[in-house]
Motif scaffolding. Sequence first.
Motif, PDB file in Angstrom:
ATOM      1  N   GLN A  66       0.709  -1.200   0.046  1.00 10.77           N
ATOM      2  CA  GLN A  66       0.021   0.130  -0.159  1.00 10.77           C
ATOM      3  C   GLN A  66       0.816   1.262   0.046  1.00 10.77           C
ATOM      4  O   GLN A  66       0.296   2.365  -0.566  1.00 10.77           O
ATOM      5  CB  GLN A  66      -1.061  -0.147   1.076  1.00 10.77           C
ATOM      6  CG  GLN A  66      -2.047  -1.212   1.112  1.00 10.77           C
ATOM      7  CD  GLN A  66      -2.893  -0.919  -0.284  1.00 10.77           C
ATOM      8  OE1 GLN A  66      -3.236   0.133  -0.563  1.00 10.77           O
ATOM      9  NE2 GLN A  66      -3.152  -2.178  -0.785  1.00 10.77           N
TER      10      GLN A  66
ATOM     11  N   GLY B  55      -5.424  12.598 -16.238  1.00 16.06           N
ATOM     12  CA  GLY B  55      -5.541  11.532 -15.133  1.00 16.06           C
ATOM     13  C   GLY B  55      -5.569  12.274 -13.700  1.00 16.06           C
ATOM     14  O   GLY B  55      -5.085  13.545 -13.515  1.00 16.06           O
ATOM     15  N   HIS B  56      -5.789  11.645 -12.956  1.00 16.93           N
ATOM     16  CA  HIS B  56      -5.904  11.995 -11.364  1.00 16.93           C
ATOM     17  C   HIS B  56      -6.723  13.196 -11.227  1.00 16.93           C
ATOM     18  O   HIS B  56      -6.724  13.835 -10.546  1.00 16.93           O
ATOM     19  CB  HIS B  56      -4.599  12.165 -10.812  1.00 16.93           C
ATOM     20  CG  HIS B  56      -3.691  11.105 -10.927  1.00 16.93           C
ATOM     21  ND1 HIS B  56      -3.735  10.001  -9.861  1.00 16.93           N
ATOM     22  CD2 HIS B  56      -2.530  10.485 -11.758  1.00 16.93           C
ATOM     23  CE1 HIS B  56      -2.936   9.239 -10.118  1.00 16.93           C
ATOM     24  NE2 HIS B  56      -2.121   9.650 -11.211  1.00 16.93           N
TER      25      HIS B  56
ATOM     26  N   GLU C 212       3.024   9.913 -10.105  1.00 10.72           N
ATOM     27  CA  GLU C 212       2.240  10.109 -11.225  1.00 10.72           C
ATOM     28  C   GLU C 212       1.480  11.332 -11.228  1.00 10.72           C
ATOM     29  O   GLU C 212       1.387  12.152 -12.188  1.00 10.72           O
ATOM     30  CB  GLU C 212       1.197   8.805 -11.497  1.00 10.72           C
ATOM     31  CG  GLU C 212       1.732   7.409 -11.953  1.00 10.72           C
ATOM     32  CD  GLU C 212       0.517   6.633 -11.834  1.00 10.72           C
ATOM     33  OE1 GLU C 212      -0.518   6.877 -11.702  1.00 10.72           O
ATOM     34  OE2 GLU C 212       1.013   5.325 -12.101  1.00 10.72           O
ATOM     35  N   LEU C 213       1.100  11.775 -10.091  1.00 15.70           N
ATOM     36  CA  LEU C 213       0.364  12.986  -9.979  1.00 15.70           C
ATOM     37  C   LEU C 213       1.164  14.350 -10.030  1.00 15.70           C
ATOM     38  O   LEU C 213       1.028  15.062 -10.679  1.00 15.70           O
ATOM     39  CB  LEU C 213      -0.116  13.068  -8.667  1.00 15.70           C
ATOM     40  CG  LEU C 213      -1.138  14.262  -8.127  1.00 15.70           C
ATOM     41  CD1 LEU C 213      -2.376  14.465  -8.849  1.00 15.70           C
ATOM     42  CD2 LEU C 213      -1.529  14.416  -6.707  1.00 15.70           C
TER      43      LEU C 213
ATOM     44  N   LYS D 109       3.875   1.527  -1.145  1.00 13.17           N
ATOM     45  CA  LYS D 109       4.492   1.546  -2.617  1.00 13.17           C
ATOM     46  C   LYS D 109       3.431   1.966  -3.791  1.00 13.17           C
ATOM     47  O   LYS D 109       4.020   2.999  -4.359  1.00 13.17           O
ATOM     48  CB  LYS D 109       5.065   0.214  -3.045  1.00 13.17           C
ATOM     49  CG  LYS D 109       5.709   0.148  -4.383  1.00 13.17           C
ATOM     50  CD  LYS D 109       6.362  -1.365  -4.449  1.00 13.17           C
ATOM     51  CE  LYS D 109       7.215  -1.133  -5.789  1.00 13.17           C
ATOM     52  NZ  LYS D 109       7.883  -2.567  -6.176  1.00 13.17           N
ATOM     53  N   LYS D 110       2.515   1.520  -3.429  1.00 13.14           N
ATOM     54  CA  LYS D 110       1.162   2.037  -4.353  1.00 13.14           C
ATOM     55  C   LYS D 110       0.966   3.590  -4.116  1.00 13.14           C
ATOM     56  O   LYS D 110       0.924   4.266  -5.125  1.00 13.14           O
ATOM     57  CB  LYS D 110      -0.081   1.447  -4.080  1.00 13.14           C
ATOM     58  CG  LYS D 110      -1.272   1.500  -5.076  1.00 13.14           C
ATOM     59  CD  LYS D 110      -2.292   0.794  -4.387  1.00 13.14           C
ATOM     60  CE  LYS D 110      -2.939  -0.125  -5.443  1.00 13.14           C
ATOM     61  NZ  LYS D 110      -4.301  -0.723  -5.006  1.00 13.14           N
ATOM     62  N   ALA D 111       0.959   4.252  -2.910  1.00 15.06           N
ATOM     63  CA  ALA D 111       0.564   5.531  -2.479  1.00 15.06           C
ATOM     64  C   ALA D 111       2.046   6.384  -3.094  1.00 15.06           C
ATOM     65  O   ALA D 111       1.724   7.331  -3.781  1.00 15.06           O
ATOM     66  CB  ALA D 111       0.576   5.853  -1.016  1.00 15.06           C
ATOM     67  N   GLU D 112       3.315   5.778  -3.131  1.00 10.81           N
ATOM     68  CA  GLU D 112       4.218   6.447  -3.561  1.00 10.81           C
ATOM     69  C   GLU D 112       4.251   6.616  -5.050  1.00 10.81           C
ATOM     70  O   GLU D 112       4.475   7.762  -5.566  1.00 10.81           O
ATOM     71  CB  GLU D 112       5.709   5.830  -3.368  1.00 10.81           C
ATOM     72  CG  GLU D 112       5.817   6.159  -1.713  1.00 10.81           C
ATOM     73  CD  GLU D 112       7.159   5.053  -1.248  1.00 10.81           C
ATOM     74  OE1 GLU D 112       7.795   4.346  -2.192  1.00 10.81           O
ATOM     75  OE2 GLU D 112       7.547   5.203  -0.177  1.00 10.81           O
ATOM     76  N   LEU D 113       3.810   5.718  -5.859  1.00 16.31           N
ATOM     77  CA  LEU D 113       3.657   5.473  -7.260  1.00 16.31           C
ATOM     78  C   LEU D 113       2.674   6.650  -7.818  1.00 16.31           C
ATOM     79  O   LEU D 113       2.796   7.199  -8.776  1.00 16.31           O
ATOM     80  CB  LEU D 113       3.268   4.212  -7.570  1.00 16.31           C
ATOM     81  CG  LEU D 113       4.535   3.317  -7.795  1.00 16.31           C
ATOM     82  CD1 LEU D 113       3.989   1.949  -8.265  1.00 16.31           C
ATOM     83  CD2 LEU D 113       5.628   3.740  -8.688  1.00 16.31           C
ATOM     84  N   GLU D 114       1.488   6.604  -7.053  1.00 15.49           N
ATOM     85  CA  GLU D 114       0.464   7.607  -7.334  1.00 15.49           C
ATOM     86  C   GLU D 114       0.931   9.030  -7.035  1.00 15.49           C
ATOM     87  O   GLU D 114       0.486   9.761  -7.907  1.00 15.49           O
ATOM     88  CB  GLU D 114      -0.765   7.091  -6.533  1.00 15.49           C
ATOM     89  CG  GLU D 114      -1.975   7.709  -6.784  1.00 15.49           C
ATOM     90  CD  GLU D 114      -3.331   7.441  -6.054  1.00 15.49           C
ATOM     91  OE1 GLU D 114      -4.195   8.081  -5.639  1.00 15.49           O
ATOM     92  OE2 GLU D 114      -3.398   6.116  -6.336  1.00 15.49           O
ATOM     93  N   ALA D 115       1.638   9.255  -6.032  1.00 15.91           N
ATOM     94  CA  ALA D 115       1.978  10.595  -5.866  1.00 15.91           C
ATOM     95  C   ALA D 115       3.259  11.102  -6.886  1.00 15.91           C
ATOM     96  O   ALA D 115       3.116  12.152  -7.466  1.00 15.91           O
ATOM     97  CB  ALA D 115       2.933  10.664  -4.405  1.00 15.91           C
TER      98      ALA D 115
END
Length: 150
Positions: free
Chosen positions: A51, A133-134, A61-62, A53-59
């Motif tokens: 979770q 996106g986002h 991408e944002l 790692k997923k949050a870091e990737l999303e940040a």
Amino acid sequence: MQVLLVQDVAKLGKAGEIKDVKDGYGQNFLIAKGLAKLATKEVINKYHAEQKKKAELEALELAKAKQMQETLAGIELQITKKIGANNNLFGSLTKEEISNELSKQHRITIDKKAFEIPQIKSLGAFQATIKLGHGLHATLRLQVIAQKSP
């Protein structure tokens, strides 16, 4: 038995929650269908690491999307088209043409499906909206000019 929910389960809980359930329900339904895992320390730590790692990737991408939004805001894309009578274009300007010109002139590749454009059938200045996106959108200024005939 304690289980870690991997997916949302109706009337039980949301993904990431640890729940006490009866052994049969946990083993034969939740774990068997891949909705949950047995809540051991290993499984819980692994889930939290995933979770994070997923949050870091999303940040990341944002951040890239915001940077792209700023880049696109400073661009005025000039597109040359053939014109016919009354300074109208032959056909209309397409999303694919805008995407190709953006790639050619500024080396920015954006899928044509991300563009939202009004119907452009004449010369002049227009605006295209690009979905990044986002929930982010960028506005691209377009200048449609006449192609000089030889």
